[in-house]
Structures are given as structure tokens and as C-alpha cells.
Scaffold this active site. Structure first.
Site, PDB file in Angstrom:
ATOM      1  N   TRP A 172       0.844  -1.190   0.000  1.00 57.52           N
ATOM      2  CA  TRP A 172       0.000   0.000   0.000  1.00 57.52           C
ATOM      3  C   TRP A 172       0.889   1.254   0.000  1.00 57.52           C
ATOM      4  O   TRP A 172       1.862   1.330   0.738  1.00 57.52           O
ATOM      5  CB  TRP A 172      -0.920   0.002   1.241  1.00 57.52           C
ATOM      6  N   ASP A 339     -14.916   9.635  -0.073  1.00 55.22           N
ATOM      7  CA  ASP A 339     -15.558   8.931   1.039  1.00 55.22           C
ATOM      8  C   ASP A 339     -16.265   9.908   1.997  1.00 55.22           C
ATOM      9  O   ASP A 339     -15.883  11.073   2.082  1.00 55.22           O
ATOM     10  CB  ASP A 339     -14.435   8.200   1.805  1.00 55.22           C
ATOM     11  N   ARG A 415      -9.746  -2.902   7.890  1.00 55.42           N
ATOM     12  CA  ARG A 415     -10.251  -1.523   7.871  1.00 55.42           C
ATOM     13  C   ARG A 415     -11.702  -1.496   8.372  1.00 55.42           C
ATOM     14  O   ARG A 415     -12.553  -0.819   7.829  1.00 55.42           O
ATOM     15  CB  ARG A 415     -10.158  -0.910   6.485  1.00 55.42           C
ATOM     16  N   LYS A 448     -15.792   6.845  -8.656  1.00 52.26           N
ATOM     17  CA  LYS A 448     -14.537   6.236  -8.195  1.00 52.26           C
ATOM     18  C   LYS A 448     -14.919   4.983  -7.416  1.00 52.26           C
ATOM     19  O   LYS A 448     -15.570   5.067  -6.375  1.00 52.26           O
ATOM     20  CB  LYS A 448     -13.774   7.219  -7.303  1.00 52.26           C
ATOM     21  N   TRP A 449     -14.534   3.826  -7.930  1.00 47.67           N
ATOM     22  CA  TRP A 449     -14.934   2.526  -7.357  1.00 47.67           C
ATOM     23  C   TRP A 449     -13.752   1.986  -6.553  1.00 47.67           C
ATOM     24  O   TRP A 449     -12.743   1.578  -7.118  1.00 47.67           O
ATOM     25  CB  TRP A 449     -15.297   1.585  -8.493  1.00 47.67           C
ATOM     26  N   ASP A 450     -13.904   1.964  -5.249  1.00 45.30           N
ATOM     27  CA  ASP A 450     -12.794   1.614  -4.360  1.00 45.30           C
ATOM     28  C   ASP A 450     -12.954   0.186  -3.833  1.00 45.30           C
ATOM     29  O   ASP A 450     -14.042  -0.418  -3.911  1.00 45.30           O
ATOM     30  CB  ASP A 450     -12.802   2.606  -3.183  1.00 45.30           C
ATOM     31  N   MET A 451     -11.878  -0.363  -3.303  1.00 43.28           N
ATOM     32  CA  MET A 451     -11.897  -1.678  -2.646  1.00 43.28           C
ATOM     33  C   MET A 451     -10.755  -1.665  -1.634  1.00 43.28           C
ATOM     34  O   MET A 451      -9.595  -1.731  -2.016  1.00 43.28           O
ATOM     35  CB  MET A 451     -11.666  -2.779  -3.678  1.00 43.28           C
ATOM     36  N   ASN A 452     -11.102  -1.576  -0.363  1.00 45.85           N
ATOM     37  CA  ASN A 452     -10.059  -1.268   0.617  1.00 45.85           C
ATOM     38  C   ASN A 452      -9.611  -2.411   1.517  1.00 45.85           C
ATOM     39  O   ASN A 452      -8.992  -2.161   2.551  1.00 45.85           O
ATOM     40  CB  ASN A 452     -10.510  -0.082   1.473  1.00 45.85           C
ATOM     41  N   CYS A 498     -10.078   1.838  -8.204  1.00 47.51           N
ATOM     42  CA  CYS A 498      -9.203   2.145  -7.073  1.00 47.51           C
ATOM     43  C   CYS A 498      -9.297   0.959  -6.123  1.00 47.51           C
ATOM     44  O   CYS A 498     -10.360   0.363  -5.981  1.00 47.51           O
ATOM     45  CB  CYS A 498      -9.712   3.420  -6.399  1.00 47.51           C
ATOM     46  N   ASP A 520      -2.197   5.633  -3.219  1.00 48.28           N
ATOM     47  CA  ASP A 520      -2.545   6.609  -2.179  1.00 48.28           C
ATOM     48  C   ASP A 520      -1.343   7.459  -1.817  1.00 48.28           C
ATOM     49  O   ASP A 520      -1.465   8.422  -1.071  1.00 48.28           O
ATOM     50  CB  ASP A 520      -3.043   5.889  -0.920  1.00 48.28           C
TER      51      ASP A 520
HETATM   52  C1  DGJ Z   1      -8.616   4.560  -0.481  1.00 49.30           C
HETATM   53  C2  DGJ Z   1      -8.398   5.411  -1.713  1.00 49.30           C
HETATM   54  O1  DGJ Z   1      -7.247   5.024  -2.374  1.00 49.30           O
HETATM   55  C3  DGJ Z   1      -8.367   6.864  -1.294  1.00 49.30           C
HETATM   56  O2  DGJ Z   1      -8.074   7.677  -2.388  1.00 49.30           O
HETATM   57  C4  DGJ Z   1      -9.692   7.222  -0.690  1.00 49.30           C
HETATM   58  O3  DGJ Z   1     -10.690   7.107  -1.668  1.00 49.30           O
HETATM   59  C5  DGJ Z   1      -9.997   6.318   0.474  1.00 49.30           C
HETATM   60  N1  DGJ Z   1      -9.856   4.936   0.134  1.00 49.30           N
HETATM   61  C6  DGJ Z   1     -11.381   6.570   1.005  1.00 49.30           C
HETATM   62  O4  DGJ Z   1     -11.720   5.733   2.005  1.00 49.30           O
END
Ligand code: DGJ
Length: 698
Positions: A172, A339, A415, A448-452, A498, A520
């Protein structure tokens, strides 16, 4: 493009403009790889020849350059295909049945010597790009199910040893860092087991012996896949090198029932004599002209503002409007609220899954913000993370059964969130429904489609137990299905991929998303290395890069604004800082840089990229060339030993033409030949010095 089958030799030759790929049957009917490289105009010179049986210790099938090795017989090498039949047999004997040439597609079909398993190998030379697409399909033509334990997309052969492989490594906020290493005897594996491509390595391979940036032979292949992948490099004790790539067989099993078929993801592969640079330009070209989603492929990416680093979860309508006003004054064209706008999302502990507007933050809904942004002359975009749910959410309280988990185990949060079971049709239906409402109720131009978090404990309890190891692939297919459906319903919307930054940068996403959030890490210096690794396979147009605040949130480094802009201008420019804190001078300088970017962005986003120098050497210098126009960015970390004058030889120009070189307002004319042989001299004194040079044909 031509596909030729030579009956007398039982040989296939697939050719593009400059490359050919040849394979044919040996005397035992085994399909043998024969050539991959320069175009062959007399394929009849080749032949699969005689293989023989080998010996008890060194069987021929283990040494043979098989096109797609099954696991069966005396094979001990890494296989492409491994299955178990209902009666317990775990052995494959594919026998050639037929081949077909339909337009640009060649398929070669095999049936097992006893069992009703059909294996089809597909080949397509992509016209005008010299890129070969390969994939395989397995069909159950019988009355009983069988289980696929491994189904690679393709196998490749490289003569002899002494090859090097290039990939990226990272984590990351430190993705895409390029490395190159020699391949020694034995097996080397690059993979993901995280459910997505992940931040650690790229699902692609690059092989060379002694190539440089602009010279030497380079072979490469990119898997069109966004989940667990596995690339195996095998240097055999017999002195040959193989690469096998595809879906990871770790914890994988797919039960194929009667009448069903299983298709592997494709690999896009090629080779060039022009070094790593020519490889990248070839992959960028096919991305821009053929692979990226058609609706927005030809559009220049607007300058974007993203609220994440400015407001994190502290989002309000007024606060976002204030940012939007400042952003618009700087020339931003697309405002994205990240977010924090939905559910009870006041931190990363709650709200994921509740994709409705938070009424405390937006008392009159999203409309005032969307309208406000549009009145300022910008488009509006929004952040979502649809594959996830927080345990503290209405969605989870209503549907605790909608997540991946194993029986008698507490699922692990990452998370503070869990992964939704996309293999459950009701979940996919919910996601499409709730996002469709969002997109149809508001004028949203960008998602913006995220996956954290990674997928773990992948128990899809809705599936029969024997199907549960198929989850890894099913999740990716369901993710693709949802995105495809949304794109079909909302073709005007631009989608950004993302995954905590660059955790899902791959060709599966490149074909479904219009751009990537690369990392990030928004530190302008770290970015240079990240962007370089990214550029090996992916084009600048799809690479979002933001200018953010200093000291940087991640490493507390302070870098001049101009350098931050130059670093981000090498992709699709965005701004992600807390603009309230920017001084009038900083805003004014930013507006000038944005205006400058708008003048040159077509060259950056659609031009050919030359990596003149990498930041590893202390100087990052990238040149973009687009029909008669060129832009060079040069950035140093810091001057050393009083060497502030830097000579730079350019590339990609026409030797006989005259160009005007503009270095920060100082302009002169030179021939293309001079600029490529002698070059330009840059003055980059001090720390974090950067410059943009424009070269225009007269
Ligand atoms: C991870 C993304 O990479 C960031 O740019 C941001 O959108 C955060 N998540 C939001 O939780």
C-alpha cells in the site's frame, strides 16, 4: 494478420506485421511450441519433428515445449491444466480433434482419450498491434461433473537459459516499483492470493536477456484478470525457460457440470526488438485504441479535484461547495466528493453498504452540491466502495448473511469492514440497484470505485460445499458483471478503478474502467518511481495523479508546488489538497499550471512515451510525442556535486524536420536529428528542481 495451417507439416503459423507465433504437432500428436519472434515468411521451414519417448528419468513430455501442458502421464513440470474426474482419475490425455479459423481467431480443439472433456485453445493476433491474445476453454461434454483444479491461460517458451524477468513489487502506498532479476534453475512464482490483483506484483510478465530501454529483445504478456493470479517462471534442468500464467490455483477448484464450459482469462502477449520502451509504447497503443472502454477511450481526461485528503470523512455540503469554488477558479473541470458522504460514515468504522446520502451532512440531499458544482462549470463525481460492508451499517444489520465467512468462525475485519459475497445473486442485484438509483437520481459524470481490503475467509455459504473453492473466480466475474451492467445502463459515466490506491491495476480493470487511481501515495517524489513502474504496461491517460498538500500526509516531505504539478502532469492531472489552506499565490500558480497542462495534455494522454531517464538515477525524464508535438518533463531529487547542467538526448522526433524547443520561455530552433543526437541541456540547480520543455515542429 494471417493464420496459416500447413497440413503436410501439421503446423500453425499466426503472423502480425512484424511477429509470428508457430506451433505444430509432433509424431505423437503432442502440440509443440516452435517459434515466437520475428515474422516468419516461410513457415514450411519449421516442423515439430520427432520427439521420441525420452527415458524413465527424463521423459520427453517433461522436456517438450508443449503449447499447453496437461497434468498427466510422465509430466512433473508445472502444468497448465489439472482435473479430477468423478471416478477419481486425475490424469489428462488430450487428443487433437479439429481446428477452426474464423476470421482472426484460431481454435484448436482436443478431447480426452477417454473422458468427455474438451479442451479448446484460442489464438488471435490483434490486427495492427502485433499483440497475440491467448486463452483456453474447457467443456464438459459428458454426463458427470469433473473438477478443474488448475486452468492456466497460456504457456510460453523461451529458448535456453539466461533470461531476466521484470515486474513490480510493493505494498500500500508503495506500489509499482520496478525490478529486474535473473531467472535461475527451478521455479519462481509471482502471485496474488488476496482476491484482487493486489499491491504486491503485477499480473504480467516481461522477459529479456540483455535488453535496454530502447534496444534489445523483450517478450511480455499481460493477464486480463483482476483476481488471484499466478505467474510461474520455470527454468528446467533441461535448459529451457517457460512461463505459465493464469488464475491462481491456490485454494481453487471449479466443478464443471455436464454441458458447462469454463473459459480462462485471456493473456495479451507480444515481443519487440526495441527494448522496454517499445514494449510499453505497444501496450499503451493497444490500450488507447482497442482495450479501454470504447465510450470514453477517445476523450481527453478532464482536470479533476478529489476531496479525500482535504476533508477525509468530515464531509458537508457547504464544505464541499467551498472546495468546489476554489477548484473551479483554478481551472478544475471535474469535482469528486470522496468517502464520507453516505450513511453514518463519520470514520472508517461505519456506513459501508448504506449508499444513501447522509442527511445531516446534506440536509437537502446531494442535489445542492451537484447543482453547485455544475453551476461552477464542472462535472460532478462520487466515491463508492460497493463490494464492502461495515458491520456497523444498516445493510449488515439487515443482511448479516451477505458476507463471505466460514461456518463456526468469526470473519476477520480489515479496515473495519467485511467483503460482500458477490456470488450471491441478491447481493449483486442490490449493488446494481442501489448504484443505479444513485446514478439516475443525480447528474453524476464520474464514479470512483474503491476496494479497501483483501478477500479473506472466502466462504460463500450460499454455494454448495463442492463449489466453494470457485469463489475467487466467481467474485471477479460478479464484480465484472456489476461494472459491465452499470456501464451499459450509464454509458456517459466515467469509472475509476481504485483499491486502496493501486491495488487493482490490471488489464481486466483497464478494459472496464476509464482510469486508475494509481496510489494513495501522493508524494511527488515517491510518485515518480510508482508512475514509472505503472508505465511499463499502462498508459498515462488512465493514470490519475493528484497534486496534494505539503508536508505530505504520508512522509511529511515538503516539495515545491511546481514540482508537485510537474510530477502529476505526467498523467491525467488531478488536485487533491485542502484548497482552503492554499495561499492566494499558490492558487494563482496552480491556475497557471492547470492552464499549461490543458495546452499539452493531449500529448501526454495520447502520445508515445519515452522514458529518457529514471528517478533511480537521480533524474526522472519522460518525453511524450504526438505527431509533431512533444513534451519533456525532467525532475531531479537534488543537484549533486555542482552538476546543475543536465544534457538530455530526445527520442521519437523526425530527424529531417525542424523543431522549436521552448525551455521555460527560452526558445530556439534545432533539427530533429540534432535533438536526438546531441539533445537539449537543462539547468536544474538545487533540490526538487523540475522543468517542462515543449518541442513543436515548425
Ligand atoms: C482509499 C483510496 O485510495 C483513497 O483515495 C480514498 O478514496 C480512500 N480509500 C477513502 O476511504
Amino acid at each position: 494478420m494471417a493464420i496459416i495451417y500447413l497440413e503436410e507439416k501439421r503446423l500453425f503459423a499466426i503472423s502480425g506485421d512484424a511477429v509470428s507465433y508457430l506451433f505444430g504437432f509432433d509424431e505423437r500428436g503432442l502440440l509443440k511450441h516452435l517459434h515466437w519472434g520475428r515474422r516468419v515468411d516461410s513457415p514450411g521451414d519449421f516442423g515439430a519433428g520427432f520427439t521420441g519417448e525420452g527415458t524413465a528419468n527424463d521423459p520427453a513430455v517433461d522436456i517438450l515445449t508443449e503449447e499447453y501442458a496437461p497434468w498427466g502421464g510422465m509430466r512433473f513440470k508445472e502444468p497448465c491444466l489439472k482435473v479430477s474426474f468423478a471416478d477419481g482419475t486425475r490424469d489428462l490425455v488430450p487428443v487433437y480433434r479439429e481446428h477452426r479459423i474464423r476470421g482472426d481467431l484460431l481454435s484448436v480443439t482436443f478431447t480426452d482419450a477417454h473422458y468427455p472433456l474438451e479442451l479448446i485453445l484460442f489464438y488471435r493476433m490483434m490486427d495492427g498491434f502485433d499483440i497475440l491474445e491467448r486463452y483456453a476453454e474447457i467443456v464438459n461434454r459428458g454426463k458427470e461433473p469433473f473438477t478443474i483444479h488448475r486452468a492456466a491461460s497460456a504457456e510460453f517458451h523461451f529458448p535456453g537459459t539466461g533470461w531476466h524477468q521484470t515486474n513490480v513489487y510493493g505494498q500500500w502506498a508503495a506500489e509499482q516499483r520496478r525490478f529486474r532479476e535473473p531467472l535461475g534453475y527451478g521455479r519462481k512464482v509471482l502471485e496474488s492470493r488476496k482476491g484482487s490483483t493486489g499491491h504486491n506484483h503485477g499480473p504480467w510478465f516481461i522477459l529479456d536477456r540483455n535488453a535496454g530501454e530502447e534496444e534489445g529483445t523483450v517478450y511480455f504478456g499481460a493477464l486480463v484478470y483482476s483476481g488471484n493470479f499466478k505467474t510461474v517462471f520455470e527454468v528446467s534442468p533441461y535448459g529451457n525457460t517457460r512461463v505459465i500464467t493464469g488464475i491462481n490455483d491456490f485454494d481453487f477448484a471449479w466443478v464443471l457440470r455436464p454441458g458447462e464450459s469454463f473459459r480462462t482469462p485471456a493473456v495479451l502477449c507480444g515481443c519487440t526488438g526495441g527494448g522496454f520502451g517499445a514494449m510499453s509504447r505497444g501496450m499503451h497503443r493497444i490500450a488507447l485504441k482497442r482495450l479501454m472502454p470504447e465510450e470514453h477511450r477517445g476523450e481527453i481526461r478532464p482536470v479533476l479535484y478529489n476531496s479525500w485528503e482535504a476533508t477525509y470523512f468530515d464531509v458537508t455540503c457547504q464544505g464541499q461547495l467551498a472546495l468546489a469554488e476554489t477548484a473551479a477558479a483554478m481551472g478544475v473541470e471535474l469535482f469528486v466528493v470522496d468517502d464520507g458522504w453516505f450513511g453514518e460514515r463519520h470514520s472508517d468504522h461505519a456506513g459501508l453498504g448504506d449508499w444513501y446520502v447522509n442527511r445531516t451532512k446534506f440536509p437537502s440531499g446531494l442535489a445542492p452540491l451537484v447543482d453547485g458544482v455544475k453551476k461552477l462549470g464542472m462535472q460532478f463525481g462520487i466515491w463508492v466502495e460497493p463490494e464492502m460492508v461495515n458491520p456497523d451499517s444498516d445493510l449488515y444489520r439487515e443482511h448479516p448473511e451477505w458476507i463471505y465467512r466460514f461456518e463456526h468462525r468469526e470473519p476477520t475485519t480489515g479496515r473495519n469492514q467485511l467483503v460482500l459475497n458477490l456470488c450471491e445473486p441478491a447481493v449483486a442485484h442490490y449493488i446494481v440497484g442501489v448504484l443505479s438509483s444513485l446514478l439516475s437520481e443525480h447528474d453524476i459524470a464520474f464514479v470512483k470505485w474503491d476496494m479497501n481490503r483483501a478477500v479473506s475467509e472466502p466462504g460463500a455459504l450460499n454455494l454448495p460445499p463442492e463449489d466453494r473453492q470457485s469463489v475467487w473466480y466467481r467474485h471477479v466475474l460478479a464484480f465484472y458483471g456489476i461494472v459491465d451492467e452499470l456501464r451499459r445502463k450509464f454509458p456517459r459515466v466515467v469509472f475509476e478503478a481504485c483499491a486502496s490506491g493501486g491495488g487493482r491495476v490490471d488489464h481486466g480493470c483497464l478494459m472496464r474502467f476509464d482510469q486508475f487511481w494509481t496510489s494513495d501515495n501522493t508524494d511527488a517524489l515517491d510518485r515518480l518511481e510508482i508512475q514509472e513502474g505503472y508505465s511499463l504496461m499502462f498508459p498515462a491517460k488512465a493514470m490519475r495523479a493528484w497534486v496534494t498538500d505539503c508536508p505530505n500526509f504520508l512522509n511529511k516531505r515538503t516539495i515545491p508546488l511546481r514540482y508537485r504539478f510537474h510530477s502529476a502532469m505526467m498523467g491525467s492531472l488531478g488536485i487533491g489538497g485542502d484548497l482552503k489552506k492554499w495561499s492566494p499565490q499558490e492558487r494563482e500558480e496552480s491556475a497557471k499550471m492547470v492552464a499549461m497542462y490543458k495546452e499539452i495534455r493531449h500529448v501526454v494522454q495520447e502520445g508515445e512515451l519515452y522514458r529518457l531517464s529514471t528517478i533511480g538515477s537521480g533524474l526522472a525524464a519522460l518525453q511524450y510525442v504526438l505527431s509533431g508535438e512533444s513534451v519533456v518533463f525532467a525532475l531531479t531529487r537534488g543537484e549533486r556535486y555542482g552538476r546543475e547542467l543536465i544534457p538530455l538526448r530526445l527520442r521519437g522526433l523526425d530527424r529531417g524536420k525542424t523543431y522549436t524547443v521552448d525551455i521555460d520561455g527560452f526558445a530556439y530552433d534545432k533539427s530533429g536529428g540534432y535533438l536526438m543526437e546531441s539533445g537539449i541541456t537543462l539547468h536544474l540547480p538545487g533540490d526538487y528542481a523540475s522543468i517542462m520543455v515543449r518541442i513543436t515542429e515548425k
